[in-house]
Design an enzyme around this catalytic site. Structure first.
Site, short mmCIF file in Angstrom:
data_model
loop_
_atom_site.label_atom_id
_atom_site.label_comp_id
_atom_site.label_asym_id
_atom_site.label_seq_id
_atom_site.Cartn_x
_atom_site.Cartn_y
_atom_site.Cartn_z
N SER A 170 19.40 11.32 16.08
CA SER A 170 20.05 11.80 17.29
C SER A 170 21.48 12.25 16.99
O SER A 170 21.69 13.19 16.24
CB SER A 170 20.00 10.73 18.37
N ASP A 329 18.10 15.91 23.04
CA ASP A 329 17.57 15.11 24.15
C ASP A 329 18.67 14.75 25.15
O ASP A 329 18.39 14.24 26.23
CB ASP A 329 16.85 13.86 23.65
#
Length: 600
Positions: A170, A329
């Site tokens: 991430s 995301d």
């Protein structure tokens, strides 16, 4: 003359474990690096400093296995069991496929879809996973190329997969990588289908990983898995594109940045497909680059991360900045706010009033927008949800629209499994605007709805700041902030939590504390949360503080919120309320810092 440090022999047990790992390591590069460290840790150098550093490095790399939990794996790349590497990934894949086989039965063929981002070794880890799943008799479906995490989360349900694996760290620093696991298909069939794992799945998978004796013992194949085509990407884009409202305004100038991640292409396709054509990407950050060269940390929340985007927006007269984190995301947004303008700004963008919206502000904007969409469709059965550390404004928005609201533990592994979910968010820039498409946070679909809302209000001569003002007038101005205490000694985290539990503040900014809830011992009831280490304080004036240890860093985090009604007849009643709230929040911050022992 030999020094004392030179005469101390290297721990023979550690040396033996390092040699055994090297012999079992499938990656020649990490094996060679470990061998070099082992030489330095022994007697191959006269440099005492290098010898000590090598021994400390090996001790850390072999201080147990990288822990597998609800977030899967995440850690620094390198050789050894306490790092992200091919050996650890192969063992993890073997444990996962064994778990799937145990749940589904010996005759079942588990289907696993595997995605990856553009970080160092992500594609290698994905192929290793496919090789293990295939050799174990499973059906491995490998994504066609590096893609955002939401595409993998979509594919789990779209392809009826029993599990999904996403290789990504991430928004972690460049030296890290990670391994996220989703369950669905025949393994999870309730509202949690296609969501990241929660207990007890994590512990059951971890037990099977721990039972893998060696990498050599894990069967792998060189081929036999299926590499998916672009049709899975097209299906995701079509599903997200269906969220666009035809015939609504599209006159909006947008600056985007993927922060060197994998979201740049798809966010452009999502927005352009919905009719937004005035798009400019920050050129220095447009292409995937695992080194993330223009930012200290590739996280939109970090200071300086979106400075290039703000400067470009100011120079081009943009209406909106959209920034995604590297696996796309999460979605950050920045706007021009007249109240933030200053003639003394350090740069022209901030002087002009450009600021990033807080995650709670974007959550309120999107939550209210989804609620209006439900009302327009004649639906009143949807549920809005947010984590316990996010603003309570969403609960008021839900009540205003006649919708149910649920509060969950932190993380989309909890938010996305709320039954009947229509919208969910957490303050750390994560938004689930279409749970029927992706049961996880999705920075691309969130970007679309945010752009659509901004264009609609621009056509009315207004901005997103005006919409936030409307919500403040209707529900009170909710202002949130965070206070963190970092600890070098992990034991101090527990001691700090114990101190706050035993002696919580009696007042917050002068308002008496009327409720102290230990989240480790939740009150029973139909909406009770699972136990978690944390404390929730509520003051008489509505001020709320949540204190909890971080799940990913050696920190105790405190989430602060004050609510101030918007009253008065002045020229800027919302601005007046914001200034009052800011002063109160600063006082709350001081009280909480004192309770944590952080004075001075």
């Amino acid at each position: 003359m030999a020094t004392g440090a030179e005469t101390v022999p290297f721990d023979p047990d550690l040396a033996a474990r390092v040699r055994a790992w090297i012999d079992d390591d499938p990656d020649a590069q990490t094996a060679r690096h470990l061998a070099d460290l082992l030489d330095l840790a022994g007697e191959s150098t006269d440099d005492e400093t290098m010898r000590i550093a090598a021994r400390q490095e090996l001790a850390d790399r072999f201080a147990g296995f990288l822990e597998f939990g609800t977030a899967g794996l995440r850690g620094a790349l390198g050789g050894g069991p306490n790092r992200m590497n091919r050996a650890v990934v192969i063992r993890t894949a073997a444990g996962l496929v064994r778990y799937l086989g145990d749940v589904l039965g010996a005759d079942a063929r588990p289907r696993v879809v595997i995605g990856y981002d553009a970080r160092y070794l992500s594609d290698t880890f994905a192929r290793d996973t496919a090789a293990v799943v295939t050799a174990a008799g499973g059906e491995a479906l490998l994504m066609p190329r590096f893609l955002p995490t939401p595409v993998l989360a979509f594919a789990v349900r779209h392809l009826h997969a029993d599990a999904g694996v996403m290789v990504t760290a991430s928004h972690n620093p460049p030296q890290d990588n990670g391994y996220k696991v989703y369950l669905g298909g025949r393994v999870v069939t309730d509202a949690g289908q296609g969501v990241q794992i929660v207990p007890p799945h994590d512990a059951e998978i971890a037990a099977r990983i721990a039972a893998v004796p060696s990498v050599t013992s894990v069967p792998r194949v060189q081929s036999g898995w299926t590499t998916l085509g672009e049709d899975v990407v097209d299906a995701y884009l079509a599903a997200v594109g269906s969220l666009a409202t035809p015939g609504t305004p599209r006159d909006l100038r947008i600056v985007t940045t993927p922060l060197h991640g994998v979201g740049g292409e798809l966010v452009a396709r999502v927005l352009a497909g919905a009719g937004f054509t005035d798009l400019t990407v920050v050129p220095e950050q447009a292409q995937p680059d695992p080194a993330f060269p223009t930012v200290a940390f590739p996280n939109p929340e970090e200071p300086g991360a979106i400075d290039l985007a703000l400067a470009l927006a100011d120079a081009t007269g943009a209406d909106l900045v959209i920034a995604n984190d590297p696996d796309a995301d999460r979605c950050a947004a920045a706007v021009r706010d007249p109240r933030a303008a200053s003639a003394h700004g350090a740069d022209s963008a901030r002087a002009a009033g450009w600021r990033m919206l807080h995650g709670d502000e974007v959550g309120a904007l999107l939550g209210d927008d989804v609620a209006h969409r439900l009302a327009a469709a004649g639906t009143t059965s949807g549920v809005l949800a947010s984590s316990i550390v996010s603003s309570r404004l969403l609960a008021r928005i839900a009540a205003d629209h006649g919708l149910a609201y649920r509060s969950t533990l932190t993380g989309f592994k909890w938010i996305a499994r709320v039954d009947g979910l229509a919208f969910g968010y957490e303050e750390a820039l994560g938004y689930c605007v279409a749970p029927d498409v992706v049961r996880d946070k999705d920075g691309l679909s969130a970007a679309l709805l945010l752009a659509q809302l901004a264009a609609r209000v621009k056509a009315e001569g207004r901005t997103l700041v005006d919409v936030l003002d409307d919500l403040a007038v209707r529900h009170g101005l909710h202002l949130t902030d965070q206070l963190s205490a970092r600890f070098a000694d992990l034991a101090a985290i527990g001691a700090t939590m114990d101190r706050v539990r035993s002696a919580p503040p009696s007042t917050l900014a002068g308002s008496p504390v009327v409720s102290v809830e230990d989240l480790a011992r939740p009150e029973p009831g139909p909406d009770a949360l699972p136990p978690t280490d944390g404390l929730r304080l509520l003051a008489e004036d509505g001020t709320r503080v949540v204190v909890r240890p971080s799940g990913t860093e050696p920190k105790v985090k405190c989430y602060l919120e004050v609510i101030v009604p918007v009253t008065g007849e002045g020229p800027d009643p919302v601005g007046d309320a914001r200034r009052t709230a800011r002063a109160r929040l600063d006082a709350v911050r001081d009280d909480v810092a004192a309770a944590l022992g952080l004075e001075g």
